[in-house]
Scaffold this motif. Structure first.
Motif, PDB file in Angstrom:
ATOM      1  N   ASN A  12       0.836  -1.197   0.000  1.00 19.06           N
ATOM      2  CA  ASN A  12       0.000   0.000   0.000  1.00 19.06           C
ATOM      3  C   ASN A  12       0.877   1.257   0.000  1.00 19.06           C
ATOM      4  O   ASN A  12       1.947   1.284   0.605  1.00 19.06           O
ATOM      5  CB  ASN A  12      -0.887  -0.007   1.253  1.00 19.06           C
ATOM      6  CG  ASN A  12      -1.827   1.177   1.296  1.00 19.06           C
ATOM      7  OD1 ASN A  12      -1.453   2.266   1.705  1.00 19.06           O
ATOM      8  ND2 ASN A  12      -3.059   0.970   0.853  1.00 19.06           N
ATOM      9  N   ASP A  13       0.420   2.278  -0.676  1.00 14.82           N
ATOM     10  CA  ASP A  13       1.097   3.574  -0.640  1.00 14.82           C
ATOM     11  C   ASP A  13       0.045   4.660  -0.810  1.00 14.82           C
ATOM     12  O   ASP A  13      -1.049   4.388  -1.311  1.00 14.82           O
ATOM     13  CB  ASP A  13       2.147   3.656  -1.763  1.00 14.82           C
ATOM     14  CG  ASP A  13       3.237   4.668  -1.450  1.00 14.82           C
ATOM     15  OD1 ASP A  13       3.348   5.101  -0.285  1.00 14.82           O
ATOM     16  OD2 ASP A  13       3.991   5.015  -2.376  1.00 14.82           O
TER      17      ASP A  13
ATOM     18  N   HIS B 158      -0.724   4.929   8.160  1.00 17.24           N
ATOM     19  CA  HIS B 158      -1.773   4.052   7.616  1.00 17.24           C
ATOM     20  C   HIS B 158      -1.227   3.014   6.636  1.00 17.24           C
ATOM     21  O   HIS B 158      -1.539   1.825   6.780  1.00 17.24           O
ATOM     22  CB  HIS B 158      -2.910   4.877   7.012  1.00 17.24           C
ATOM     23  CG  HIS B 158      -3.754   5.535   8.073  1.00 17.24           C
ATOM     24  ND1 HIS B 158      -4.546   4.800   8.929  1.00 17.24           N
ATOM     25  CD2 HIS B 158      -3.882   6.829   8.434  1.00 17.24           C
ATOM     26  CE1 HIS B 158      -5.141   5.627   9.779  1.00 17.24           C
ATOM     27  NE2 HIS B 158      -4.758   6.871   9.506  1.00 17.24           N
TER      28      HIS B 158
ATOM     29  N   GLU C 163      -1.390  -1.111   7.065  1.00 21.73           N
ATOM     30  CA  GLU C 163      -1.936  -1.893   5.949  1.00 21.73           C
ATOM     31  C   GLU C 163      -0.914  -2.934   5.450  1.00 21.73           C
ATOM     32  O   GLU C 163      -1.258  -4.083   5.160  1.00 21.73           O
ATOM     33  CB  GLU C 163      -2.247  -0.890   4.818  1.00 21.73           C
ATOM     34  CG  GLU C 163      -3.321  -1.278   3.874  1.00 21.73           C
ATOM     35  CD  GLU C 163      -4.683  -1.393   4.529  1.00 21.73           C
ATOM     36  OE1 GLU C 163      -5.397  -2.295   4.096  1.00 21.73           O
ATOM     37  OE2 GLU C 163      -5.010  -0.624   5.459  1.00 21.73           O
TER      38      GLU C 163
HETATM   39  C1  LIG Z   1      -4.007   2.123   1.037  1.00 23.38           C
HETATM   40  O1  LIG Z   1      -4.597   2.030   2.303  1.00 23.38           O
HETATM   41  C2  LIG Z   1      -5.522   3.060   2.569  1.00 23.38           C
HETATM   42  C3  LIG Z   1      -6.012   2.870   3.981  1.00 23.38           C
HETATM   43  O2  LIG Z   1      -4.938   2.933   4.864  1.00 23.38           O
HETATM   44  C4  LIG Z   1      -6.672   2.999   1.579  1.00 23.38           C
HETATM   45  O3  LIG Z   1      -7.544   4.095   1.812  1.00 23.38           O
HETATM   46  C5  LIG Z   1      -6.121   3.073   0.179  1.00 23.38           C
HETATM   47  O4  LIG Z   1      -7.156   2.849  -0.751  1.00 23.38           O
HETATM   48  C6  LIG Z   1      -5.045   2.025  -0.044  1.00 23.38           C
HETATM   49  N1  LIG Z   1      -4.422   2.226  -1.332  1.00 23.38           N
HETATM   50  C7  LIG Z   1      -4.153   1.240  -2.164  1.00 23.38           C
HETATM   51  C8  LIG Z   1      -3.451   1.609  -3.414  1.00 23.38           C
HETATM   52  O5  LIG Z   1      -4.450   0.091  -1.895  1.00 23.38           O
END
Ligand SMILES: *[C@@H]1O[C@H](CO)[C@@H](O)[C@H](O)[C@H]1NC(C)=O
Ligand SMILES: *[C@@H]1O[C@H](CO)[C@@H](O)[C@H](O)[C@H]1NC(C)=O
Ligand SMILES: *[C@@H]1O[C@H](CO)[C@@H](O)[C@H](O)[C@H]1NC(C)=O
Ligand SMILES: *[C@@H]1O[C@H](CO)[C@@H](O)[C@H](O)[C@H]1NC(C)=O
Ligand SMILES: *[C@@H]1O[C@H](CO)[C@@H](O)[C@H](O)[C@H]1NC(C)=O
Ligand SMILES: *[C@@H]1O[C@H](CO)[C@@H](O)[C@H](O)[C@H]1NC(C)=O
Ligand SMILES: *[C@@H]1O[C@H](CO)[C@@H](O)[C@H](O)[C@H]1NC(C)=O
Length: 403
Positions: free
Chosen positions: A215-216, A336, A340
């Motif tokens: 995640n980013d 966050h 994740e």
């Molecule tokens: C990354 O995690 C955030 C929540 O922490 C979420 O809102 C977002 O959609 C995620 N982005 C991706 C690219 O998965």
């Protein structure tokens, strides 16, 4: 989460049974299985393949309501866990379980001790995945990264002066215990200074984690870009996130700033005899590792089956143009994504172990490197520290006021 400690000795006074068998190379110890292990109220044995160790609620919650498995299918009350997190959580078949320790060294040591000595679980073949967030050294890694450690170093297990009262030629107020200058190896050794983990297992875990899409967020990318101007920082500090192999520092005190960051880089290098690279900073891992080392001596766990995975939530020091205080008290956009990424990368590791159980993991992944503590408690010859016999003689010195 967090960063740097003080001279807390609560975890440190250890009476070791020194196994006088410096086995060359490490093999998985041959464990006798305890006979009285039962899950409370079920009469069934719980023999997890993977035990996830988280430290606070968001790190724990990221594993719930996921498609891969249901950790809330079985809740197991374990006497002695944190009052905030009194239950371990397991899948219905008991193959994957989780405990939340509470934060910092005392909570980690107390909770993992309660778990391993409860006799509720058979942990002799269990893989422990420490899965938490951490501060990060921008010279080595960046926010959002997922890191896997070989060494865990208790960097704040040192003497400390307030900076206003330190000797003028000391770079910070920290001095190793029993030493009289910051660059001297400690001579008052408590045994928890450094733990070394199984590199072969780490390599497999990293392989699994690299299969994850991390995640980013835009805010995280913007924060990273502020570190791009300073050539002292890794090119990686401004790009990412990625999966990396680098070491972790434990400190009860959550620190911020260039000087303390550099001081603990130096401490990690010194304590590991130049092998360890200070990358992430957290408040628990050496405590957890000390408990698992003692549990291994008691034939209740296997120290060769531990993975320390830390995802980077915040920089340990400021970028150019802001103060150490602004770094600590300002926004932490990496938080966050780091939470994740515990799940995104960690679930690959859990699945990798469970799916490869009978082919690879049940019998153990043989450690080719030294594993264990500075005393050589598990056998073998430590590749850091002054050597087992010297370390054991140096448990107390006249300067060791806290023992
Ligand atoms: C990354 O995690 C955030 C929540 O922490 C979420 O809102 C977002 O959609 C995620 N982005 C991706 C690219 O998965
Ligand atoms: C286990 O505990 C969680 C709350 O921590 C709860 O949501 C869940 O329903 C419980 N599971 C069972 C089987 O009772
Ligand atoms: C903490 O444990 C790590 C291994 O994960 C080890 O490298 C480090 O030296 C330990 N530090 C202390 C001070 O115990
Ligand atoms: C990588 O993930 C895919 C699913 O996204 C899976 O099919 C594959 O087996 C995984 N590979 C490894 C090495 O874990
Ligand atoms: C980094 O350099 C760019 C261009 O040289 C400049 O605009 C920016 O303000 C600098 N950022 C910091 C944090 O110093
Ligand atoms: C770290 O070690 C280097 C090399 O010994 C030394 O020059 C520097 O002052 C130390 N920094 C801190 C903050 O301890
Ligand atoms: C580690 O370094 C110390 C001095 O800093 C030295 O006394 C010790 O022999 C070294 N240990 C190993 C295993 O190289």
């Amino acid at each position: 989460m967090g960063v740097s400690p003080f001279t807390t000795c609560i975890l440190s006074i250890t009476i070791y049974v020194y196994l006088l068998s410096p086995v060359l190379g490490r093999a998985t110890p041959d464990f006798a299985k305890p006979s009285n292990i039962k899950a409370t109220g079920t009469g069934e044995e719980l023999k997890p393949k993977v035990f996830i160790i988280d430290m606070f609620k968001p790190e724990g919650a990221v594993w719930y309501n996921i498609p891969e498995f249901d950790l809330l299918a079985r809740n197991v009350t374990v006497p002695g866990l944190s009052p905030l997190f009194p239950e371990a959580h397991c899948t219905q078949d008991g193959s994957v379980c989780q405990v939340i320790t509470g934060e910092a060294e005392i909570n980690a040591a107390s909770s993992i001790s309660a778990l391993v000595y409860s006799n509720i679980f058979d942990l002799t073949t269990t893989y422990f995945l420490v899965a938490g967030i951490a501060g990060v050294n921008p010279k080595v890694a960046t926010i959002g990264d997922v890191t896997f450690a070989r060494f865990a170093v208790q960097v704040a297990l040192q003497y400390e002066f307030d900076a206003r009262e330190k000797p003028a030629d000391f770079p910070t107020g920290y001095v190793p215990q029993g030493a009289v200058a910051p660059d001297q190896y400690p001579t008052s050794i408590y045994g928890t200074e450094v733990f070394e983990l199984n590199i072969a297992l780490r390599t497999l875990a990293v392989g699994f984690a690299k299969n994850a899409t991390l995640n980013d967020t835009t805010a995280t990318q913007e924060m990273r870009s502020l570190y791009a101007n300073n050539s002292a920082f890794a090119p990686g500090a401004s790009s990412g996130p990625s999966v990396r192999e680098c070491d972790t520092a434990t400190s009860d005190v959550y620190f911020s700033g260039t000087l303390l960051g550099e001081a603990f880089e130096n401490t990690t290098t010194l304590f590991t005899n130049g092998t360890g690279v200070y990358c992430t900073t957290q408040q628990e891992d050496n405590a957890t590792l000390e408990v698992l080392l003692r549990a291994t001596l008691a034939k209740l766990a296997d120290f060769s089956r531990i993975i320390v995975m830390r995802t980077a939530s915040d920089f340990d020091r400021p970028h150019d143009g802001v103060s150490a205080a602004q770094n600590l008290f300002g926004d932490a956009p990496g938080y966050h994504p780091s939470v994740e990424n515990i799940y995104l990368a960690g679930v690959r590791v859990v699945e990798g172990i469970v799916n490869g159980w009978s082919q690879t993991f049940e019998q153990g992944v043989k450690a080719e490197n030294y594993i264990g503590d500075i005393f050589g408690s598990l056998g073998g010859v430590p590749d850091f520290g002054p050597g087992s016999s010297t370390s054991l003689r140096k448990r107390r010195t006249k300067n060791s006021q806290f023992t």
